[in-house]
Design an enzyme around this catalytic site. Structure first.
Site, PDB file in Angstrom:
ATOM      1  N   GLU A  67       0.829  -1.210   0.000  1.00 38.71           N
ATOM      2  CA  GLU A  67       0.000   0.000   0.000  1.00 38.71           C
ATOM      3  C   GLU A  67       0.859   1.254   0.000  1.00 38.71           C
ATOM      4  O   GLU A  67       0.562   2.240  -0.664  1.00 38.71           O
ATOM      5  CB  GLU A  67      -0.941   0.004   1.220  1.00 38.71           C
ATOM      6  CG  GLU A  67      -1.939  -1.133   1.262  1.00 38.71           C
ATOM      7  CD  GLU A  67      -2.764  -1.241  -0.007  1.00 38.71           C
ATOM      8  OE1 GLU A  67      -2.974  -0.224  -0.694  1.00 38.71           O
ATOM      9  OE2 GLU A  67      -3.182  -2.360  -0.333  1.00 38.71           O
ATOM     10  N   HIS A 125       2.044   2.091  -3.366  1.00 40.34           N
ATOM     11  CA  HIS A 125       1.037   2.832  -4.139  1.00 40.34           C
ATOM     12  C   HIS A 125       1.149   4.321  -3.829  1.00 40.34           C
ATOM     13  O   HIS A 125       1.069   5.157  -4.721  1.00 40.34           O
ATOM     14  CB  HIS A 125      -0.375   2.361  -3.773  1.00 40.34           C
ATOM     15  CG  HIS A 125      -0.824   1.129  -4.498  1.00 40.34           C
ATOM     16  ND1 HIS A 125      -0.675   0.972  -5.849  1.00 40.34           N
ATOM     17  CD2 HIS A 125      -1.440   0.003  -4.064  1.00 40.34           C
ATOM     18  CE1 HIS A 125      -1.168  -0.199  -6.215  1.00 40.34           C
ATOM     19  NE2 HIS A 125      -1.630  -0.821  -5.144  1.00 40.34           N
ATOM     20  N   GLU A 132      -0.431  -2.681  -9.862  1.00 39.16           N
ATOM     21  CA  GLU A 132      -0.444  -3.682  -8.785  1.00 39.16           C
ATOM     22  C   GLU A 132       0.865  -4.458  -8.759  1.00 39.16           C
ATOM     23  O   GLU A 132       1.485  -4.641  -7.705  1.00 39.16           O
ATOM     24  CB  GLU A 132      -1.611  -4.664  -8.957  1.00 39.16           C
ATOM     25  CG  GLU A 132      -2.978  -4.082  -8.660  1.00 39.16           C
ATOM     26  CD  GLU A 132      -3.061  -3.460  -7.286  1.00 39.16           C
ATOM     27  OE1 GLU A 132      -2.547  -4.047  -6.315  1.00 39.16           O
ATOM     28  OE2 GLU A 132      -3.631  -2.361  -7.177  1.00 39.16           O
TER      29      GLU A 132
END
Lengths: 308, 195
Positions: A152, A155, A229
């Site tokens: 995360e 990201h 991803e």
């Protein structure tokens, strides 16, 4: 076998390629449709014309989402702020990962849902928020949690929310342009019937593009999402240096069959794995994969295992 | 037309040179800051451990061994921070992790400790503080690696050569030995089995 640095840079290159082809595609669609528009209406609007109009409308629609995405998403998901005492592992793992990456610590939220999942949002690292479900925090060990949260955080570090927001604006723009083109009163007024040839070609092309391009734009948007991803997975390994944590976390999460109740189509691409858990095999799954925000878990694990 | 093109190219090259120069300069500052962060985390450990020791004293009074280890680790960290030697500081920080295996055994041996919130808390905090030092070291390693790669690769090496930039040493670590081995326990969250 690739080392993690090669994996990160290969992913970056592929991601640039997909994003670049997306922009080329959008430019092409816009060019063809605006030519067709001006032929149909019989005059060439000045400046940016229809492109400008579509860009403004779509931009305004997404700008709100972009600036308030964290609040909107968190509001929708019914999240509460994480607490160092209550959510010790969650809180300290993110704290440590931020020490390791030099990022400022994002706001942390917990969603009360037993389906294990997590997502990141916010327009830049300073306004980022990471959200985890209670299911995730309960079911994963500290090492597994480190893998997921590093994913995360990658990201956040890669500005994925910003990229996906820009992509969403452009997809919206293409959809609007196509829609307007198809809604024009076709039997109505024509510029001049003797003016055929080049303009006529654009009219036909415009029709084809108006029908197909919103769909194609969405497919490319999903391809961008899947590539990011993979990139975040590689980024996670380069932060923790332990692919095992993320691999076993992904395995655990994918084996959990509970659907996440608070997720919806708009927020799906933000999560660590697709909250809808669509499953298929062989050719069907390849086709279904085109419409997925996330690459299949097996492929992600394979990519992770090849990183040493 | 050609002139504009040439001017454009020169401007692009100048912009690139400036950003590369800035990268090198800011990297050096970041590396310095990240080294200080290691010290910062170690100081946090020194403050944290006595509190933890105090809170588990009643529970672990038979486990003198663990207390001795905790005290040793704390002393080593204090000494390292005082000496200001980066190498010593970096090594001392992971000492607390070595207390964990003993603690796990103690918990296994003493059923009454299992499930005790205080002991769990101690183990969590120990793992966390060791992780914090580890990640602080990682940042130094990553930043110096970025810097050294850009310094050595084309075309940014041209700027580095012009500025006579030295390779940054980063953290000097032993090339072999215990340091490179990851023990089974270190990869797991300390587990306390409830009956």
């Amino acid at each position: 076998m690739v080392n993690v640095y090669e994996a990160v840079s290969a992913n970056k290159t592929k991601s640039y390629f997909i994003v670049a082809s997306f922009f080329v595609f959008v430019a092409l669609v816009v060019y063809v449709l605006s030519q067709a528009f001006s032929y149909y209406l019989g005059y060439q609007p000045g400046g940016l014309g229809f492109l400008g109009l579509a860009l403004t409308v779509s931009g305004l629609m997404s700008l709100g989402g972009y600036y308030f995405s964290d609040k909107v998403v968190l509001g929708l998901s019914g999240a509460r702020l994480a607490d160092r005492k209550k959510d010790f592992t969650f809180y300290t793992v993110v704290e440590n990962l931020c020490i390791g990456t030099g990022l400022s610590k994002p706001k942390l939220y917990v969603i009360n849902d037993s389906a294990p999942n997590a997502f990141a949002t916010g327009r830049d690292p300073e306004h980022a928020a990471i959200c985890a479900t209670t299911g995730l925090l309960d079911k994963l060990s500290r090492t597994e949690l480190e893998g997921v949260l590093a994913h995360e955080l990658s990201h956040v570090k890669n500005y994925d929310t910003r990229l996906m927001a820009i992509v969403a604006v452009l997809v919206g723009m293409v959809a609007l342009l196509g829609d307007w083109f198809l809604r024009m009163s076709w039997g109505g007024r024509r510029s001049s019937d003797d003016n055929k040839g080049v303009g006529g070609i654009f009219l036909v092309l415009g029709l084809v593009f108006a029908i197909l391009s919103p769909f194609i734009a969405q497919l490319i948007q999903l391809a961008v999402s899947r590539r990011r991803e993979f990139m975040a997975d590689a980024g996670s390994v380069s932060i923790t240096k332990q692919p095992d944590g993320l691999i076993s976390a992904l395995t655990k999460i994918s084996q959990d069959n509970e659907p996440l109740e608070v997720a919806n189509k708009a927020t799906a691409h933000l999560y660590i794995i697709n909250p809808f858990k669509e499953k298929g095999h062989g050719a069907v799954s390849w086709f279904a994969n085109l419409f997925n925000t996330h690459p299949p878990i097996e492929e992600r694990i394979k990519a992770l295992k090849s990183m040493v | 037309m050609v002139i504009y093109l040439i001017i454009g190219i020169i401007v692009l090259i100048a912009l690139w040179a400036i950003s590369t120069y800035n990268f090198f300069v800011s990297s050096k500052t970041r590396v310095k800051a990240s080294v200080q962060e290691i010290g910062n985390q170690l100081k946090r450990q020194i403050d944290l451990i006595p509190n933890l020791e105090e809170s588990v004293k009643g529970y672990l009074k038979h486990e003198k061994d663990i207390f001795d280890k905790l005290t040793d680790a704390r002393k080593a960290v204090s000494a390292a921070v005082k000496s200001g030697d980066l190498q010593k500081m970096a090594d001392a920080g992971t000492k607390f992790a070595s207390v964990l295996p003993g603690l796990t055994i103690a918990v296994e041996d003493n059923p009454e400790l299992k499930g005790s919130e205080v002991v769990t808390n101690l183990m969590n905090e120990l793992r966390d503080t060791a992780d914090k030092v580890m990640y602080a070291r990682r940042l130094v390693i990553d930043l110096t690696a970025d810097y050294n790669v850009r310094r050595a690769t084309f075309p940014s090496n041209l700027i580095a050569q012009m500025l006579n930039l030295e390779e940054l040493p980063g953290l000097i670590t032993p090339e072999k030995g215990e340091f490179l081995e990851v023990k089974e326990l270190e990869t797991k969250k300390p587990q306390i089995k409830l009956n």
